[in-house]
Design an enzyme around this catalytic site. Structure first.
Site, PDB file in Angstrom:
ATOM      1  N   CYS A 188       0.842  -1.197   0.000  1.00  0.00           N
ATOM      2  CA  CYS A 188       0.000   0.000   0.000  1.00  0.00           C
ATOM      3  C   CYS A 188       0.875   1.245   0.000  1.00  0.00           C
ATOM      4  O   CYS A 188       2.033   1.219   0.400  1.00  0.00           O
ATOM      5  CB  CYS A 188      -0.949   0.060   1.188  1.00  0.00           C
ATOM      6  N   ARG A 236       5.199  -0.534  -4.807  1.00  0.00           N
ATOM      7  CA  ARG A 236       4.926  -1.038  -3.464  1.00  0.00           C
ATOM      8  C   ARG A 236       3.917  -2.191  -3.474  1.00  0.00           C
ATOM      9  O   ARG A 236       3.691  -2.826  -2.453  1.00  0.00           O
ATOM     10  CB  ARG A 236       4.415   0.099  -2.575  1.00  0.00           C
ATOM     11  N   TRP A 280      -3.188  -2.636  -1.431  1.00  0.00           N
ATOM     12  CA  TRP A 280      -2.967  -4.066  -1.573  1.00  0.00           C
ATOM     13  C   TRP A 280      -3.878  -4.733  -0.554  1.00  0.00           C
ATOM     14  O   TRP A 280      -3.717  -4.563   0.646  1.00  0.00           O
ATOM     15  CB  TRP A 280      -1.507  -4.408  -1.326  1.00  0.00           C
ATOM     16  N   ASN A 316      -2.253   3.020   5.317  1.00  0.00           N
ATOM     17  CA  ASN A 316      -1.297   1.966   4.992  1.00  0.00           C
ATOM     18  C   ASN A 316      -1.019   1.190   6.270  1.00  0.00           C
ATOM     19  O   ASN A 316      -0.584   1.770   7.266  1.00  0.00           O
ATOM     20  CB  ASN A 316      -0.015   2.584   4.435  1.00  0.00           C
ATOM     21  N   GLY A 317      -1.270  -0.125   6.271  1.00  0.00           N
ATOM     22  CA  GLY A 317      -1.035  -0.936   7.455  1.00  0.00           C
ATOM     23  C   GLY A 317      -2.212  -1.852   7.726  1.00  0.00           C
ATOM     24  O   GLY A 317      -3.042  -2.110   6.853  1.00  0.00           O
ATOM     25  N   GLU A 335      20.191 -16.556  -3.250  1.00  0.00           N
ATOM     26  CA  GLU A 335      19.685 -15.307  -3.807  1.00  0.00           C
ATOM     27  C   GLU A 335      19.344 -15.454  -5.291  1.00  0.00           C
ATOM     28  O   GLU A 335      18.353 -14.901  -5.772  1.00  0.00           O
ATOM     29  CB  GLU A 335      20.702 -14.177  -3.597  1.00  0.00           C
ATOM     30  N   LYS A 382      15.597 -14.726  -6.855  1.00  0.00           N
ATOM     31  CA  LYS A 382      15.311 -13.815  -7.956  1.00  0.00           C
ATOM     32  C   LYS A 382      14.456 -14.505  -9.019  1.00  0.00           C
ATOM     33  O   LYS A 382      13.529 -13.912  -9.576  1.00  0.00           O
ATOM     34  CB  LYS A 382      16.615 -13.315  -8.592  1.00  0.00           C
ATOM     35  N   GLU A 438      10.834 -15.042  -7.736  1.00  0.00           N
ATOM     36  CA  GLU A 438      10.124 -13.785  -7.511  1.00  0.00           C
ATOM     37  C   GLU A 438       9.478 -13.253  -8.780  1.00  0.00           C
ATOM     38  O   GLU A 438       8.345 -12.765  -8.743  1.00  0.00           O
ATOM     39  CB  GLU A 438      11.091 -12.716  -6.978  1.00  0.00           C
ATOM     40  N   HIS A 457      21.845 -35.417   0.794  1.00  0.00           N
ATOM     41  CA  HIS A 457      20.966 -35.460   1.964  1.00  0.00           C
ATOM     42  C   HIS A 457      19.524 -35.103   1.587  1.00  0.00           C
ATOM     43  O   HIS A 457      18.776 -34.576   2.407  1.00  0.00           O
ATOM     44  CB  HIS A 457      21.494 -34.515   3.040  1.00  0.00           C
ATOM     45  N   LYS A 471       7.253  -4.028  -2.520  1.00  0.00           N
ATOM     46  CA  LYS A 471       8.613  -3.595  -2.249  1.00  0.00           C
ATOM     47  C   LYS A 471       8.892  -3.482  -0.754  1.00  0.00           C
ATOM     48  O   LYS A 471       9.934  -3.891  -0.276  1.00  0.00           O
ATOM     49  CB  LYS A 471       8.861  -2.240  -2.925  1.00  0.00           C
TER      50      LYS A 471
END
Length: 594
Positions: free
Chosen positions: A2, A30, A76, A102-103, A466, A470, A473, A489, A589
């Site tokens: 948001c 965001r 969002w 926002n929250g 990482e 990527k 995502e 394993h 974000k």
């Protein structure tokens, strides 16, 4: 997740809506599913709907709204489906109060039930709608807008940044925050508020940062901030050095590829923090343990930090996910340094952990956004110099975080050789970026895959993690990173004919064993993509496909360089699949709620 914006112009005949629309469009990164604006011109005007900003604007012509002040929001969904009804701004029953938020309001169900019992009628499924209803209730009891907002936040539980306007008290915006980001901009033509600085860079560079519980009042004459006791306070003004152009694509197809190409500069700029880091180290005494706390990409940077600090400085180092921190909090003491890594400096889980750590230990924030909450709460701060990062998938902020960690570890260990190697990293990154056509070609051959595996040992293990992150995502391909020694394993059972396996294999002491792991997956039918040194003849002979990197890149600094082709691979596979790498589904974000 948001984003909110507010604007009040100094001139009465000004038109705020085009500015609000411009600013809120800068917060797309965001994450959002709907957009809305509210302005005032004799009454409150609302335009909002679900959908992408361009789609909603085409339908509603959002900049065409009257009034010289207003508020805007990209939402969002957390409470209630994405819909026009649930989009912000949310209103009270009488349409005299508009709020963006926002929250998450954690006790919204109880508040809503109490208000319904008092006769209030709700229209949306959002947690936010209780806010304008509470403000209405307190204004009906005789409070002005500022004090109605203050009375409201005394009841709210959870995280929030709130901006409100009222037709009962026009020409004013009242805002406040708790555990969600909010900045206030002082511009030539007006006054602004936003969730993040890229939204208002074009209009204001002088910024103040409200603290939790402070009330901000914007009108055409200026900005006033009151503390929790109603005392007016003088806030320090910071000037943002970022330019509006830094937050634009500048001819690139996407922010992500622009930001990948800015990584050499980000490293160069972050290396200028050496003196600041030396001062921090000199000010700390008796550090017997270090604990990194982070989320997502920052967690992978922290894992690299663990390897560096333990192998170079001999300091026991732990890495804890911020969301899991409470289970380890009792192990902290006054000789522990807790390092919080966050691109935004507003990550909710990290902020809660920081407040706990401050009670017992020394705290250090490694953050990209100046003036963010972590920079104001941590005892020490290292400011990375990546500039604004708009793409949701972190790239240049990751290498900037790594650079800061490398500087910290090298200075802690008094390792001059490593410091000399770090100075060469920007040139090594530029060399990788010059060979982008090889990655483009590779991406066309591997976009069919449903699964990818990434292998690395030692310093290359976090790079494998990482790289896999990527890929998942932005391309939505399942990617998993593993320590190469863990293959037998469990993971080896998943290797099948045609599955791509990325092997990160720089020269160094881990090379021989990683080569054995490469042979293991190759013999089971995997399609091996190796990333290694240009003079590695054994690798060229045994790996079917190799992306080569300057052999001067040693094993210890490889994480700063080898991640770049992995980022490029994820980007170009995503393009091949027809997805937008800047706006991955379900992700945002800045995660400011738990």
């Amino acid at each position: 997740m948001c984003g909110i914006v507010g604007c009040i112009l100094k001139e009465n005949d000004g038109n705020a809506a085009p500015i609000l629309f411009d600013c809120i469009s800068k917060l797309e990164y965001r994450g959002y599913d709907s957009i809305g604006l509210a302005t005032y011109d004799g009454s409150i005007h609302i335009k909002k709907d679900k959908g992408k900003i361009d789609e909603v604007n085409q339908k509603l012509n959002l900049p065409d709204m009257p009034g010289n002040f207003g508020i805007a929001h990209v939402r969002w969904a957390t409470h209630g489906d994405p819909s026009k009804l649930n989009a912000h701004p949310q209103l009270d029953e009488e349409n005299t109060i508009a709020v963006v938020h926002n929250g998450i309001i954690e006790n919204n169900s109880k508040i809503k039930a109490d208000l319904i019992a008092e006769g209030h009628v709700f229209k949306s499924d959002t947690d936010t709608e209780v806010i304008p209803h509470l403000i209405q209730k307190f204004m009906d009891e005789g409070l002005d807008l500022e004090h109605a907002v203050r009375k409201t936040i005394e009841i709210l539980e959870g995280a929030y940044a709130i901006a409100a306007i009222s037709s009962r008290e026009p020409d004013k915006i009242v805002a406040t925050r708790k555990d969600s980001p909010l900045i206030v901009g002082l511009g030539k033509d007006g006054y602004y508020l936003a969730s993040d600085s890229p939204a208002i860079l074009k209009y204001a560079k002088d910024i103040i940062y409200p603290e939790k519980g402070e009330i901000v009042i914007l009108d055409k004459n200026g900005v006033v901030v009151h503390d929790e006791f109603d005392n007016e306070i003088n806030k320090e003004i910071d000037t943002i050095n970022w330019t509006p152009e830094m937050a634009e694509k500048e001819g690139y197809d996407h922010f992500m590829i622009k930001e990948i190409n800015e990584q050499a500069t980000a490293v160069r700029n972050t290396l200028t923090q050496k003196e600041n880091i030396e001062n921090i180290i000199n000010d700390m005494d008796d550090i017997t343990r270090i604990c990194f706390v982070a989320c997502g990409t920052s967690y992978h940077a922290s894992l690299t930090g663990k390897y560096l600090l333990e192998s170079l400085a001999g300091i026991p180092t732990d890495v804890i996910l911020a969301s899991e921190f409470k289970f380890s909090a009792k192990t902290l003491d006054e000789n522990t340094l807790v390092i919080f890594i966050s691109q935004s400096g507003e990550t909710a889980d990290s902020l809660k952990a920081l407040d706990v750590a401050n009670e017992t230990s020394k705290t250090l924030g490694i953050v990209n956004v100046a003036g963010s909450s972590i920079t104001r709460r941590a005892q020490y701060v290292i400011q990375t110099q990546a500039g604004p990062e708009i793409g949701v998938a972190a790239t240049k902020t990751y290498v900037s975080q790594l650079t800061a960690i490398y500087l910290f570890a090298a200075l802690m260990a008094k390792d001059d050789k490593l410091l000399e190697e770090l100075d060469k990293v920007p040139d090594f990154i530029d060399e990788v970026l010059e060979d982008v056509e090889s990655i483009k070609s590779m991406s066309k051959r591997y976009n069919y895959a449903k699964d990818f595996f990434y292998l690395g040992r030692g310093y290359s293990y976090p790079t494998a993690l990482e790289g896999a992150l990527k890929l998942k995502e932005i391309s939505y391909i399942h990617g998993e990173g593993y320590a190469a020694g863990e293959l037998k394993h469990g993971p080896l059972a998943l290797i099948d004919e045609g599955i791509p396996v990325v092997v990160v294999i720089p020269p160094g002491e881990s090379h021989k064993k990683t080569m054995s792991n490469l042979e293991e997956v190759k013999s089971r039918g995997a399609r091996v993509l190796a990333f290694g040194a240009a003079d590695d003849e054994e690798l060229s002979e045994k790996a079917p496909e190799v992306f080569t990197i300057n052999p001067e890149v040693s094993e210890i600094i490889a994480p700063l360089v080898y991640i770049v082709p992995l980022q490029l691979l994820s980007y170009y596979i995503t393009i091949e699949k027809g997805f937008d790498p800047d706006k991955p589904r379900n992700l945002a974000k800045c995660v400011t709620v738990e």
